[in-house]
Design an enzyme around this catalytic site. Structure first.
Site, PDB file in Angstrom:
ATOM      1  N   ASN A   1       4.613  10.050 114.229  1.00  0.00           N
ATOM      2  CA  ASN A   1       4.824   9.497 116.169  1.00  0.00           C
ATOM      3  C   ASN A   1       4.609  10.832 116.469  1.00  0.00           C
ATOM      4  OD1 ASN A   1       6.687   8.835 117.901  1.00  0.00           O
ATOM      5  ND2 ASN A   1       6.363  10.647 117.940  1.00  0.00           N
ATOM      6  N   GLU A   2       3.529   9.689 117.488  1.00  0.00           N
ATOM      7  CA  GLU A   2       2.619  10.735 119.083  1.00  0.00           C
ATOM      8  C   GLU A   2       2.178  11.780 118.431  1.00  0.00           C
ATOM      9  OE1 GLU A   2       5.502  11.155 121.703  1.00  0.00           O
ATOM     10  OE2 GLU A   2       6.204   8.917 122.342  1.00  0.00           O
TER      11      GLU A   2
ATOM     12  N   TYR B   1       7.104   4.114 129.014  1.00  0.00           N
ATOM     13  CA  TYR B   1       8.117   4.138 130.011  1.00  0.00           C
ATOM     14  C   TYR B   1       8.030   4.058 130.875  1.00  0.00           C
ATOM     15  CZ  TYR B   1      10.944   6.902 125.381  1.00  0.00           C
ATOM     16  OH  TYR B   1      10.941   6.796 124.423  1.00  0.00           O
TER      17      TYR B   1
ATOM     18  N   GLU C   1       8.552   2.035 120.664  1.00  0.00           N
ATOM     19  CA  GLU C   1       9.776   2.454 122.261  1.00  0.00           C
ATOM     20  C   GLU C   1       9.254   2.179 123.877  1.00  0.00           C
ATOM     21  OE1 GLU C   1       9.831   7.359 122.093  1.00  0.00           O
ATOM     22  OE2 GLU C   1       9.452   7.876 120.576  1.00  0.00           O
TER      23      GLU C   1
END
Length: 502
Positions: free
Chosen positions: A171-172, A243, A291
């Site tokens: 992840n990331e 986001y 996400e």
């Protein structure tokens, strides 16, 4: 203000993969402990899961859940979360500076997913662990019996394998906040070798490789290009995260940010096409946008709280709990429209997260739950946005905002049901103060009859739902009209129009 949309049954984008309505849970704040799991809550079932939360998750009809992280995964040891609970160690979680009790682990996740009727996207730790650890977890979850780890699962009371088909590799990992941060080449080679080994162990699985942390990342583009060049024979999806913020309280500009969301998806799609030609590969790679959401209300405050913690780290503190307002729901609804419009590229998606943390569902003690404003566009899209997506031709006025120009006031996409008897149109009027009279041209469908017009609209963009006032922002049924030349859409509203096809 007037607008026009033309939807033709032959303007097909793609069949929608239902997994685009997936979600995400992480051992973060009160998402797990106090969210999906709380043995002391009066609604808890025999496994400690909150029945009230399960009911709301079932309403959302979540097809896939990504777990258990997130930033949390970078130091997670999956073996700590299996076996007798009384033997499970408490460990520090460096991502959120909390204490992880490991009372919910692999088997409990799968029990909960079986209860809500969803499949898992299981993430493996590539920050601090190895290929072998990923193989051991895969063996534990997917092999019938006869090996150390499959027999270990059986000894823990799970005779049948979990048969998890979708696996995410880290992840990331380009983020400087990650434990085990990597360069593009370091991650690309690790992803290649991990995916290769996992598919040797179980050739039926699909692999999601981690893209860069977002468009703002210094390695964005280079990361994805290097990853595809190195790992394309073994990976099936590239993960994207996005986001949006509205720190300036500029509604017009906030709503315009979904243009950047479209561009983000399309830029990675174009890169995938380019690299497919460059590498002379026949392997199709799709996008897992696992996400996405709005996140800004408490973001700075929560990060400062986490940064300034001393040695006394809490268990499941209330962090990243966004009080989503009405305009946040509009942006979430617009992001869903973009996901449907790009369903030829995006086959998996996950709004982050599902309960309490950046979530549509909020909980309190004593069996109290309520729906955050973003619950409603997610609910309607998940319920009625299944089938085949149709690209619309949209005519409307446009506006300029602080960061964007030529923003259409009307944003829309259509979905024809799998049995081709129903048409659903999702539409947003981004005008701050003017109704839009929409001419809906559906002539290719023959005779249609409007059966529903649901609108999420509100007088105050900053209104929120809360424990005390759970129904301040709720959808409304609008009067029906069979005059498709004059469908009225209120200013600042997210709408769902449904039609029967004769």
């Amino acid at each position: 203000m007037k607008g026009k949309v033309i939807f033709d049954k032959d303007y097909i984008i793609s069949k929608i993969d239902n997994r685009i309505y997936g979600s995400f849970i992480e051992n973060l704040g009160r998402c797990i402990y106090g969210g999906i799991y709380d043995p002391e809550d009066p609604t808890a079932d025999e496994n400690g899961f909150r029945r009230d939360v399960i009911q709301l998750v079932k309403e959302l009809n979540v097809p896939m859940v990504r777990l258990p992280g997130g930033n949390f995964i970078a130091t997670y040891v999956w073996e700590d979360g299996v076996g007798p609970r009384e033997n499970r160690p408490r460990k520090p979680d460096l991502a959120w500076k909390c204490i992880e009790t490991n009372q919910v682990g692999t088997n409990e996740y799968m029990d909960w997913l079986n209860e809500i009727g969803a499949e898992a996207m299981m993430t493996v730790n590539m920050g601090t662990r190895s290929i072998l650890d990923a193989l051991n977890l895969l063996d534990y979850c997917n092999r019938d019996s006869g090996t150390h780890y499959s027999d270990l699962r059986i000894s823990h009371g799970y005779k049948k394998p979990h048969n998890i088909k979708t696996w995410a590799i880290g992840n990331e990992l380009d983020g400087d906040w990650q434990v085990g941060q990597k360069t593009p080449f370091e991650y690309a080679r690790l992803a290649r070798e991990t995916a290769k080994a996992m598919k040797l162990l179980d050739g039926s699985i699909e692999i999601v490789a981690a893209g860069s942390a977002g468009q703002e990342s210094p390695t964005f583009g280079e990361w994805e290009q290097t990853l595809i060049q190195q790992a394309h024979p073994y990976i099936d999806y590239i993960s994207l995260h996005q986001y949006y913020l509205n720190l300036e309280k500029d509604t017009a500009n906030f709503l315009a940010k979904t243009l950047a969301f479209d561009e983000y998806i399309q830029s990675i799609g174009n890169l995938i096409d380019y690299m497919k030609v460059k590498t002379q590969s026949s392997q199709d790679i799709h996008i897992s946008l696992d996400e996405w959401n709005v996140w800004y209300h408490n973001r700075q405050q929560d990060h400062e709280t986490i940064r300034d913690r001393g040695k006394d780290w809490p268990i499941a503190p209330a962090i990243l709990e966004e009080p989503y307002n009405f305009e946040d729901a509009l942006v979430a609804g617009a992001m869903l429209i973009a996901l449907i419009r790009n369903c030829d590229r995006v086959k998996i998606a996950a709004y982050a997260q599902l309960v309490n943390v950046l979530a549509p569902i909020m909980t309190d003690k004593n069996g109290k739950v309520w729906k955050n404003t973003i619950f409603y566009p997610i609910y309607y899209a998940s319920k009625y946005g299944r089938g085949t997506a149709l690209r619309g031709i949209i005519h409307c006025d446009k506006y300029d905002s602080r960061d964007f120009s030529d923003v259409p006031y009307l944003d829309s996409v259509a979905v024809i049901s799998n049995d081709e008897t129903e048409l659903t149109i999702f539409a947003i009027n981004k005008s701050l103060n003017e109704n839009m009279v929409v001419n809906c041209d559906l002539r290719s469908f023959g005779r249609v009859e409007m059966t529903s017009h649901i609108a999420l609209e509100n007088n105050d963009v900053y209104d929120i739902n809360s424990l005390e006032h759970p129904d301040k922002v709720v959808p409304k049924s609008k009067p029906l009209t069979q005059n498709l030349n004059e469908i009225v859409i209120s200013p600042l509203s997210w709408n769902m129009l449904r039609f029967n096809i004769a």
